[in-house]
Design an enzyme around this catalytic site. Sequence first.
Site, PDB file in Angstrom:
ATOM      1  N   GLY A   1      72.250  16.549  37.229  1.00 49.00           N
ATOM      2  CA  GLY A   1      71.847  15.791  35.991  1.00 49.00           C
ATOM      3  C   GLY A   1      70.261  15.638  35.946  1.00 49.00           C
ATOM      4  N   GLU A   2      70.014  15.274  34.595  1.00 48.96           N
ATOM      5  CA  GLU A   2      68.494  14.879  34.615  1.00 48.96           C
ATOM      6  C   GLU A   2      68.387  13.715  33.923  1.00 48.96           C
ATOM      7  OE1 GLU A   2      66.767  18.187  32.909  1.00 48.96           O
ATOM      8  OE2 GLU A   2      64.826  17.289  32.487  1.00 48.96           O
ATOM      9  N   GLY A   3      67.383  12.935  34.317  1.00 50.57           N
ATOM     10  CA  GLY A   3      67.248  11.649  33.859  1.00 50.57           C
ATOM     11  C   GLY A   3      65.682  11.732  33.363  1.00 50.57           C
TER      12      GLY A   3
ATOM     13  N   TYR B   1      63.290   9.840  34.714  1.00 51.06           N
ATOM     14  CA  TYR B   1      62.519   9.622  35.947  1.00 51.06           C
ATOM     15  C   TYR B   1      62.824  10.722  37.099  1.00 51.06           C
ATOM     16  CZ  TYR B   1      62.361   6.923  40.410  1.00 51.06           C
ATOM     17  OH  TYR B   1      61.968   6.328  41.556  1.00 51.06           O
ATOM     18  N   ALA B   2      64.000  11.333  37.239  1.00 52.15           N
ATOM     19  CA  ALA B   2      64.200  12.204  38.234  1.00 52.15           C
ATOM     20  C   ALA B   2      65.508  13.070  37.977  1.00 52.15           C
ATOM     21  CB  ALA B   2      64.669  11.275  39.462  1.00 52.15           C
TER      22      ALA B   2
ATOM     23  N   VAL C   1      68.440  15.399  39.527  1.00 59.45           N
ATOM     24  CA  VAL C   1      69.261  15.115  40.716  1.00 59.45           C
ATOM     25  C   VAL C   1      70.038  16.305  41.010  1.00 59.45           C
ATOM     26  CG1 VAL C   1      71.111  13.802  42.087  1.00 59.45           C
ATOM     27  CG2 VAL C   1      69.517  12.328  40.425  1.00 59.45           C
TER      28      VAL C   1
ATOM     29  N   LYS D   1      67.090  13.959  45.360  1.00 59.81           N
ATOM     30  CA  LYS D   1      66.598  13.345  44.031  1.00 59.81           C
ATOM     31  C   LYS D   1      64.999  13.893  43.990  1.00 59.81           C
ATOM     32  CE  LYS D   1      65.810   8.715  42.167  1.00 59.81           C
ATOM     33  NZ  LYS D   1      66.482   7.211  42.207  1.00 59.81           N
TER      34      LYS D   1
ATOM     35  N   ASP E   1      67.029  -5.341  40.910  1.00 61.62           N
ATOM     36  CA  ASP E   1      67.866  -4.530  39.894  1.00 61.62           C
ATOM     37  C   ASP E   1      69.290  -4.253  40.222  1.00 61.62           C
ATOM     38  OD1 ASP E   1      68.201  -3.369  37.393  1.00 61.62           O
ATOM     39  OD2 ASP E   1      67.516  -1.420  38.273  1.00 61.62           O
TER      40      ASP E   1
END
Lengths: 349, 398
Positions: free
Chosen positions: B65-67, B69-70, B72, B88, B185
């Site tokens: 997956g892709e976010g 911020y990073a 994975v 990551k 968090d």
Amino acid sequence: MSPKSIALVDNPMDDMCPICKSTRYLNKGIKFLINPECYHRMCSTCVDRIFTAGPASCPVPLCGKTLRKRGFKPAFFADLGIEREVDIRKRVGQVFNRRQEEFETLLDYNDYLQDTEDLIFDLVNGMAKEKLQAEEKLKAYRAMNLQEIEDNKRAGLEEADYERRKETAEKEAARQRRLKLIREQEEGKMDVEKSRRDMLERLANTDEDPTAITRQAQKVILKKSSARRNLTDSSSDPNGGLPLDSSLSIRGLKKKVAPIAEEAYDPFGGINLTPTRYVLNDEYENEWLNGIKTDTRILAGGYSLPEYYARTMFEAFSGLGVFINDEVGPKAKPEVRIKKEVEIDDDVF
Amino acid sequence: MAVSPLVLPGAAEKGGPTAKSKLQSAAASSNGTPNAAQSSTEVNDVAEQMNEDEKAKYVKGKKLGEGTYANVYLGHISSSPSSLVAIKKIKVQQQYTEGMAPDAIRELKFLQELSHPNIISLISVFSSKDQNINLVLEFLPMGDLEMLIKDTSGVRYGMADIKAWMGMLSRAVWFCHENFVLHRDIKPNNLLIAADGEVKLADFGLARSFSDPYRLMTSTVITIWYRPPELLFGARQYSGAVDVWSVGLVFAELVIRVPYLQGINEVDQIAKLCMGVGTPTEENWPGVSKLPDYTVPAPPSPVMGIDHYLSMFGTVGQEGVDLLMKMLIMDPRRRITARQVLEHGWWSSDPRATKNEDLPKKGGGESKVAEDLGRRPGMVDDERAGKVARKLDFGGMR
């Protein structure tokens, strides 16, 4: 009542005693009894008449079983065949009372149930020879497993007892809570009432500014109610009430049958991080920290000096008692110290 | 911290490759003493060589997956294809072209030091050719707590299960605090579930160590629904109590299966808090009005009593409700600490916490892992709260 009245419709013979031929028509209070020896039905008058003097043989022709008055009981089922089967099941069930937990696989348990069922069938419907064999088997089994049968019986009783106690404890806890709530509400009402009366009295007797008085009174009421709430909060000690165990039954949780060998749940997961090389005090004197102790703004944000003390002490003592030779010697691995990097300033984010 | 008297017994000689690789990667990144076996010609080359060695130990597989911020990736250890890891890869960010992104630094710094069964473990770190940081993390395939909470039709659980999950979460938070780390968090989708049912606290992108006296910290941390009142009021000096508040709200959410205080922005969050817990006033929290952003909606609502909590969260029993109320005390000085949480009587009361292997679970799938790890710290998914801008793009996986 209903089985009898239905029986009346079905078969008028059911309302007549086969021995003395008296009927419900003549004797309104007629009661029929049976004896599990032979399941022949007769009225209670007959039973008294024949068996009061002691054991006698069954008056039904060709039966001839010796019966005692003690053995007679009213039948629960109108169909005596069913009554008999139920009695037999009860008797067998008391002996063959193994539980599923005792079996390694479900298949084993099912086989056991099948065997038991076969035995019951023989007892209920079998010919004389089969019946005799089944009785023998039952007796032999009882003799062999006397101890286990007793254990299972006790376990069953305990389970029932536990359920009953749990239910009563829950009910009691709920009742207590309700009562407490009612009491609190009443007290609250009385308090408010009293404050209101005071306010009216003051309004009547003094010549202060009336709006100020009402405002103040409002405040007093608010304060009182919140104080009372705090009081009840602190008084509701969780250990004070009755133990309310497992009031939650969403899933069919498996019963814990073996309370032995299970250690107590350790919330800390077996880790103890209490410092061993120094003692941490609650309070340390330092002029530099006085600013924090007096600054309500810092305190209100929850900044915790004990946390700071713990960290400072930890850092001061870090590395003591670590002998590099011990670690390097046997493993011959280079000792790599993670250097503390320059702290990143948090403020920008 | 890794070589201190308080380290866990056994942490030093913990599993061979893990401990070793950690040390080596640390050496590579911090210009540590060169390995004795290697002839120390030029420090840079040695560091690069070690980085290459470290990199070669893992095989990067398909992108999960892709976010923002990073990214994975699924990966495995080169020598054993069955030992899965999550890699990551932190993206180079526009704002932080010089040096590493702060989230990455935080994550690295703290995960490297914390070794606990309920905290996600950082297996190794290396940089790939374009100077990206790659964190090799434990692969946790069973999704996260949020999935379990939200799947009200498919997953059913009871008090014993809640107790088990809360126990693991509380231990993780306690361990962080004992090691002077604020997580900042905590929320259900940062609580990942391992294959054996163990809950692991992840995403240390907002973590920091306890602040020194007079040192200011930022108050805009913790996802808004789980943010304690002192942070909503802009306090710049706070303590571990902020994490405990989040834990309390996770507890509440586990029971009612919907976030307890769902504000759409900070003002609304304060309003929800006043309604759901009570209005913070000078009476119940001395000094609160001195906090920079102290504003509360007009008629103050009284602090909720035990009846309210019993009616709403009664399924966890009286002791459980007592613990919840102590976690949700508004004044951070009176709020229960992480250590006191674990000392509470609820843990020893009946029913006993469910064993890990008996906990209800739901197949998480790889995409969820990626989503969890690639999320930006401090954000909720936009699907859950319409206000968050960052979207996740799963274009890479098919």
